[in-house]
Scaffold this motif. Structure first.
Motif, short mmCIF file in Angstrom:
data_model
loop_
_atom_site.label_atom_id
_atom_site.label_comp_id
_atom_site.label_asym_id
_atom_site.label_seq_id
_atom_site.Cartn_x
_atom_site.Cartn_y
_atom_site.Cartn_z
N LEU A 1 0.83 -1.21 0.00
CA LEU A 1 0.00 0.00 0.00
C LEU A 1 0.87 1.26 0.00
CD1 LEU A 1 -2.67 1.57 0.30
CD2 LEU A 1 -2.52 1.15 2.77
N LEU A 2 1.85 1.32 0.88
CA LEU A 2 2.71 2.51 0.96
C LEU A 2 3.53 2.71 -0.31
CD1 LEU A 2 3.96 2.31 4.66
CD2 LEU A 2 2.29 3.90 3.69
N PHE A 3 4.15 1.64 -0.82
CA PHE A 3 4.96 1.74 -2.04
C PHE A 3 4.09 2.14 -3.23
CE2 PHE A 3 7.50 -0.26 -5.55
CZ PHE A 3 8.55 0.64 -5.48
N ASP A 4 2.89 1.58 -3.30
CA ASP A 4 1.96 1.92 -4.36
C ASP A 4 1.61 3.40 -4.32
OD1 ASP A 4 -0.13 1.27 -6.46
OD2 ASP A 4 -1.43 1.98 -4.83
N GLN A 5 1.23 3.89 -3.15
CA GLN A 5 0.82 5.29 -3.04
C GLN A 5 1.98 6.25 -3.27
OE1 GLN A 5 -2.53 6.52 -2.63
NE2 GLN A 5 -2.68 4.43 -3.40
N LEU A 6 3.17 5.89 -2.79
CA LEU A 6 4.34 6.75 -3.01
C LEU A 6 4.72 6.82 -4.49
CD1 LEU A 6 6.56 5.85 0.07
CD2 LEU A 6 5.38 8.02 -0.38
N THR A 7 4.67 5.69 -5.18
CA THR A 7 5.01 5.69 -6.61
C THR A 7 3.96 6.44 -7.42
OG1 THR A 7 4.01 3.49 -6.91
CG2 THR A 7 6.41 3.58 -6.55
N LYS A 8 2.70 6.33 -7.03
CA LYS A 8 1.64 7.07 -7.73
C LYS A 8 1.79 8.57 -7.51
CE LYS A 8 -1.81 3.40 -7.68
NZ LYS A 8 -3.00 2.87 -6.98
N LEU A 9 2.16 8.96 -6.31
CA LEU A 9 2.38 10.38 -6.00
C LEU A 9 3.55 10.92 -6.84
CD1 LEU A 9 1.68 12.87 -4.25
CD2 LEU A 9 3.31 11.98 -2.57
N ALA A 10 4.65 10.17 -6.86
CA ALA A 10 5.82 10.58 -7.64
C ALA A 10 5.49 10.63 -9.13
CB ALA A 10 6.98 9.63 -7.38
N ALA A 11 4.79 9.63 -9.62
CA ALA A 11 4.43 9.60 -11.04
C ALA A 11 3.52 10.75 -11.39
CB ALA A 11 3.75 8.26 -11.38
N THR A 12 2.54 11.03 -10.55
CA THR A 12 1.62 12.13 -10.82
C THR A 12 2.35 13.46 -10.84
OG1 THR A 12 -0.24 10.94 -9.82
CG2 THR A 12 -0.45 13.33 -9.98
N PHE B 1 0.51 4.15 -14.34
CA PHE B 1 1.62 4.87 -14.95
C PHE B 1 2.66 3.99 -15.63
CE2 PHE B 1 2.70 4.05 -10.58
CZ PHE B 1 4.02 3.63 -10.61
N ILE B 2 2.56 2.68 -15.52
CA ILE B 2 3.54 1.80 -16.15
C ILE B 2 2.96 1.33 -17.49
CG2 ILE B 2 4.89 -0.32 -15.94
CD1 ILE B 2 4.51 0.00 -12.83
N ASP B 3 3.68 1.62 -18.56
CA ASP B 3 3.23 1.29 -19.91
C ASP B 3 4.23 0.32 -20.54
OD1 ASP B 3 1.90 1.34 -22.38
OD2 ASP B 3 2.95 3.15 -23.03
N VAL B 4 3.78 -0.90 -20.81
CA VAL B 4 4.61 -1.91 -21.47
C VAL B 4 4.05 -2.07 -22.88
CG1 VAL B 4 5.33 -4.32 -21.45
CG2 VAL B 4 5.10 -3.08 -19.29
N TYR B 5 4.95 -2.07 -23.87
CA TYR B 5 4.48 -2.10 -25.25
C TYR B 5 5.48 -2.80 -26.17
CZ TYR B 5 7.60 1.93 -25.39
OH TYR B 5 8.67 2.76 -25.26
N TYR B 6 4.98 -3.13 -27.34
CA TYR B 6 5.82 -3.67 -28.41
C TYR B 6 5.39 -2.97 -29.70
CZ TYR B 6 7.98 -6.90 -31.67
OH TYR B 6 8.74 -7.45 -32.68
N SER C 1 7.62 2.47 -20.74
CA SER C 1 7.53 3.91 -20.49
C SER C 1 6.72 4.15 -19.22
CB SER C 1 6.80 4.62 -21.64
OG SER C 1 7.54 4.56 -22.81
N PHE C 2 6.90 5.33 -18.67
CA PHE C 2 6.01 5.83 -17.63
C PHE C 2 5.13 6.88 -18.28
CE2 PHE C 2 9.14 5.04 -13.89
CZ PHE C 2 8.77 3.71 -13.85
N VAL C 3 3.82 6.73 -18.11
CA VAL C 3 2.84 7.65 -18.68
C VAL C 3 1.67 7.74 -17.70
CG1 VAL C 3 1.77 5.82 -20.06
CG2 VAL C 3 1.51 8.21 -20.74
N LEU C 4 1.15 8.92 -17.50
CA LEU C 4 0.10 9.13 -16.51
C LEU C 4 -1.27 8.82 -17.11
CD1 LEU C 4 -0.42 10.07 -13.61
CD2 LEU C 4 -0.63 12.40 -14.48
N VAL C 5 -2.00 7.88 -16.47
CA VAL C 5 -3.33 7.48 -16.90
C VAL C 5 -4.26 7.51 -15.70
CG1 VAL C 5 -4.74 5.61 -17.88
CG2 VAL C 5 -2.41 6.01 -18.73
N HIS C 6 -5.43 8.13 -15.86
CA HIS C 6 -6.46 8.12 -14.82
C HIS C 6 -7.52 7.12 -15.25
CE1 HIS C 6 -5.22 12.48 -13.68
NE2 HIS C 6 -4.37 11.57 -13.24
#
Length: 156
Positions: free
Chosen positions: A12-23, A116-121, A39-44
């Motif tokens: 929970l803490l790591f998730d919320q901290l990474t979301k805060l940083a990403a935002t 915020f985590i985008d995996v693609y090919y 890539s990192f990309v912001l998605v709501h």
């Protein structure tokens, strides 16, 4: 069970901290390419996994809050009933619980889940996800592996 609750708290803490940083970072700088496939990309995300029901008009947020709360209560009840030898199962449940609480927190405070985590090919993109989604997936795999063990809970 309670001695493994720290796993859910850390998720929970790591998730919320990474979301805060990403935002904070992505709102200012946009997409960050980390590798040719990541890539990192912001998605709501107002929907569920893979954006399911994201265009449903708003009622889905209340629905997913109720589902997440129910899942958390069920996981706690199930964990409470387990014995100390069910450590593998409890770890899986705590990962799912931490992830569910992370996404639930987003829904309660923002009305959507921050991904915020985008995996693609090339042009094919996996739906964006976050640390909570990763924990839920890993926890689900652990639960499935535990269920497939010969003589798991049937003999107890």
């Amino acid at each position: 069970m309670w001695r493994f609750m720290w796993i859910a708290v850390v998720v929970l803490l790591f998730d919320q901290l990474t979301k805060l940083a990403a935002t904070d970072y992505l709102a200012l700088h946009g997409e960050i390419k980390l590798a040719p496939f990541l890539s990192f990309v912001l998605v709501h995300n107002t929907g569920a996994a893979f954006g399911f029901l994201s265009g449903a008009g708003g009622w889905q947020n209340v629905f997913f809050i109720v589902v997440a709360l129910s899942a958390c209560v069920f996981i706690l009840w199930m964990s409470w009933r387990l014995e100390s030898r069910d450590m593998f199962l409890v770890i899986g449940l705590m990962l799912v619980l931490g992830g569910a609480l992370g996404n639930l927190t987003d829904r309660l405070f923002h009305g959507y889940v921050i991904d915020f985590i985008d995996v693609y090919y090339h042009v094919w993109h996996w739906p964006a996800f976050n640390v909570a989604d990763s924990a839920i997936t890993i926890g689900a795999v652990i639960l499935a592996l535990d269920a497939l063990q010969p003589g798991s809970r049937k003999t107890r």
